[in-house]
Design an enzyme around this catalytic site. Structure first.
Site, mmCIF file in Angstrom:
data_model
loop_
_atom_site.group_PDB
_atom_site.id
_atom_site.type_symbol
_atom_site.label_atom_id
_atom_site.label_comp_id
_atom_site.label_asym_id
_atom_site.label_seq_id
_atom_site.Cartn_x
_atom_site.Cartn_y
_atom_site.Cartn_z
ATOM 1 N N HIS A 16 -3.808 0.485 -2.882
ATOM 2 C CA HIS A 16 -4.071 -0.784 -1.951
ATOM 3 C C HIS A 16 -3.010 -1.795 -2.526
ATOM 4 O O HIS A 16 -2.492 -1.895 -3.807
ATOM 5 C CB HIS A 16 -5.452 -1.398 -2.264
ATOM 6 C CG HIS A 16 -6.486 -0.483 -1.657
ATOM 7 N ND1 HIS A 16 -7.521 -0.611 -1.055
ATOM 8 C CD2 HIS A 16 -6.784 0.810 -1.897
ATOM 9 C CE1 HIS A 16 -8.379 0.332 -0.627
ATOM 10 N NE2 HIS A 16 -7.812 1.220 -1.355
ATOM 11 N N CYS A 62 -10.489 -5.765 1.028
ATOM 12 C CA CYS A 62 -11.434 -5.127 1.212
ATOM 13 C C CYS A 62 -12.503 -4.921 0.002
ATOM 14 O O CYS A 62 -12.114 -5.374 -1.157
ATOM 15 C CB CYS A 62 -11.046 -3.391 1.292
ATOM 16 S SG CYS A 62 -10.359 -2.799 0.111
ATOM 17 N N GLU A 90 -3.135 -4.771 -2.837
ATOM 18 C CA GLU A 90 -3.472 -5.761 -3.979
ATOM 19 C C GLU A 90 -3.499 -5.109 -5.228
ATOM 20 O O GLU A 90 -3.192 -5.853 -6.536
ATOM 21 C CB GLU A 90 -5.109 -6.188 -3.712
ATOM 22 C CG GLU A 90 -5.138 -7.196 -2.508
ATOM 23 C CD GLU A 90 -5.260 -6.480 -1.233
ATOM 24 O OE1 GLU A 90 -6.187 -6.914 -0.412
ATOM 25 O OE2 GLU A 90 -5.038 -5.266 -1.095
ATOM 26 N N CYS A 135 -10.758 -3.729 -3.332
ATOM 27 C CA CYS A 135 -9.808 -4.549 -4.006
ATOM 28 C C CYS A 135 -10.631 -5.924 -4.528
ATOM 29 O O CYS A 135 -10.039 -6.400 -5.632
ATOM 30 C CB CYS A 135 -8.804 -5.161 -2.897
ATOM 31 S SG CYS A 135 -7.618 -3.785 -2.519
ATOM 32 N N ASN A 175 0.804 -1.327 0.137
ATOM 33 C CA ASN A 175 0.126 0.077 0.044
ATOM 34 C C ASN A 175 0.730 1.171 -0.101
ATOM 35 O O ASN A 175 2.049 1.490 0.538
ATOM 36 C CB ASN A 175 -1.068 -0.096 1.231
ATOM 37 C CG ASN A 175 -0.383 0.040 2.706
ATOM 38 O OD1 ASN A 175 0.706 -0.750 2.726
ATOM 39 N ND2 ASN A 175 -0.759 0.673 3.457
ATOM 40 N N ILE A 176 0.378 2.468 -0.505
ATOM 41 C CA ILE A 176 1.027 3.640 -0.807
ATOM 42 C C ILE A 176 -0.053 4.714 -0.461
ATOM 43 O O ILE A 176 -1.061 4.612 -1.038
ATOM 44 C CB ILE A 176 1.514 3.995 -2.120
ATOM 45 C CG1 ILE A 176 2.657 2.975 -2.269
ATOM 46 C CG2 ILE A 176 1.960 5.350 -2.228
ATOM 47 C CD1 ILE A 176 3.285 3.227 -3.668
ATOM 48 N N GLU A 177 0.279 5.659 0.632
ATOM 49 C CA GLU A 177 -0.569 6.813 0.866
ATOM 50 C C GLU A 177 0.070 8.081 0.373
ATOM 51 O O GLU A 177 1.254 8.004 0.606
ATOM 52 C CB GLU A 177 -0.972 6.648 2.348
ATOM 53 C CG GLU A 177 -1.894 5.418 2.569
ATOM 54 C CD GLU A 177 -1.647 5.124 4.257
ATOM 55 O OE1 GLU A 177 -2.241 4.132 4.507
ATOM 56 O OE2 GLU A 177 -1.150 5.955 4.773
#
Length: 296
Positions: free
Chosen positions: A101, A128, A103, A131, A88-90
């Protein structure tokens, strides 16, 4: 071995840790080919499913979650037998919809590497809804096996019954199908040429906004992303986010970006330029070059 994997290695069984350390060199970006995977299995004496779950801490080390501080790793296994890690990257200060996400990251890694079918997704928590919908866009998405710790393996159709997907919108060549839009521009700029190639391979059946992003770092390396649309629209993956995910997997700092190019088709009913600029400017003080191309 890259420093980012030091804590992850400590979580692995000793035989697996010993076997995988040589792979985690400065160039490792989350890809393990089928032969390497077989060698890891032999060295660790683990069943394949057990091995893939055990490798999730390595995938999670690729994450960049400055908002949640929650590291999530995922692995996509292609029909080739190769595995592709993602995380994941934010984006700092930006709305959460800019997030990638795990996935999505793993699937885009496989797509950029030329995989045409993903057979398995391995993740440490149930995917989730976002995804699940993204996985459902794939070729035979409902048949993709989802592997979770302490749960029986089940296809996506178990997690997303009565799914809405590409076929409901009359799309017969879903994500990972060979896409080839002809986008040409008279240019000898290597970044633009690379971007045109990736834009031609992008997936945008709903808006025709075929697009790609190429990011260049100060040492001349380039990292690409393609647009990947989704029948549910919101789970679509932006090319800028895919390019940033690619950079993160390669252990590059976003501050190293010194040039960014977005190429998109003039025939799209939307433009990705605003979203791409917002994402880019959250991590790098670089102007986005926006090139609109007439498709043939």
């Amino acid at each position: 071995m890259q420093d980012r994997f030091l804590k992850s290695i400590a979580k692995l069984p000793e035989p697996l840790a010993t076997a995988i350390v040589p792979l985690l060199d400065k160039d490792f970006a989350g890809h393990i080919d089928a032969q390497q995977l077989a060698e890891l299995q032999a060295a660790s004496k683990m069943e394949l499913n057990e091995l893939l779950l055990a490798l999730l801490p390595i995938a999670a080390a690729l994450a960049r979650p400055p908002i949640s501080q929650f590291h999530v790793g995922a692995i996509a296994k292609g029909k080739s037998g190769d595995i592709y890690m993602g995380a994941n990257i934010e984006l700092p200060g930006e709305a959460l919809f800019h997030s990638v996400h795990a996935e999505q990251s793993a699937i885009s890694h496989a797509w950029l590497s030329g995989e045409s079918i993903i057979e398995d997704i391995i993740v440490n928590a149930s995917p989730c809804g976002h995804c699940r919908q993204f996985i459902n866009e794939l070729v035979d998405g409902g048949k993709v096996n989802i592997h979770l710790p302490d749960q029986a393996t089940a296809p996506l159709s178990h997690y997303l019954p009565y799914a809405f997907g590409p076929s409901d919108l009359d799309v017969t060549e879903p994500l990972l199908s060979k896409q080839q839009q002809t986008l040409t521009l008279d240019s000898n700029d290597p970044m633009i040429i690379e971007g045109l190639d990736h834009a031609g391979l992008s997936y945008a059946p709903y808006t025709k906004a075929y697009a790609s992003v190429v990011l260049e770092t100060k040492d001349g390396a380039t990292y690409c992303g393609r647009y990947a649309e989704n029948a549910a629209f919101n789970p679509s993956m932006q090319p800028m986010q895919m390019a940033l995910s690619t950079m993160a997997r390669h252990n590059r700092d976003f501050s190293e970006i010194n040039r960014a190019v977005l190429i998109e088709s003039s025939k799209g009913v939307i433009s990705l330029v605003g979203a791409a600029m917002d994402a880019l400017h959250s991590v790098a003080a670089v102007e986005l070059e926006h090139i609109v191309v007439e498709p043939e």
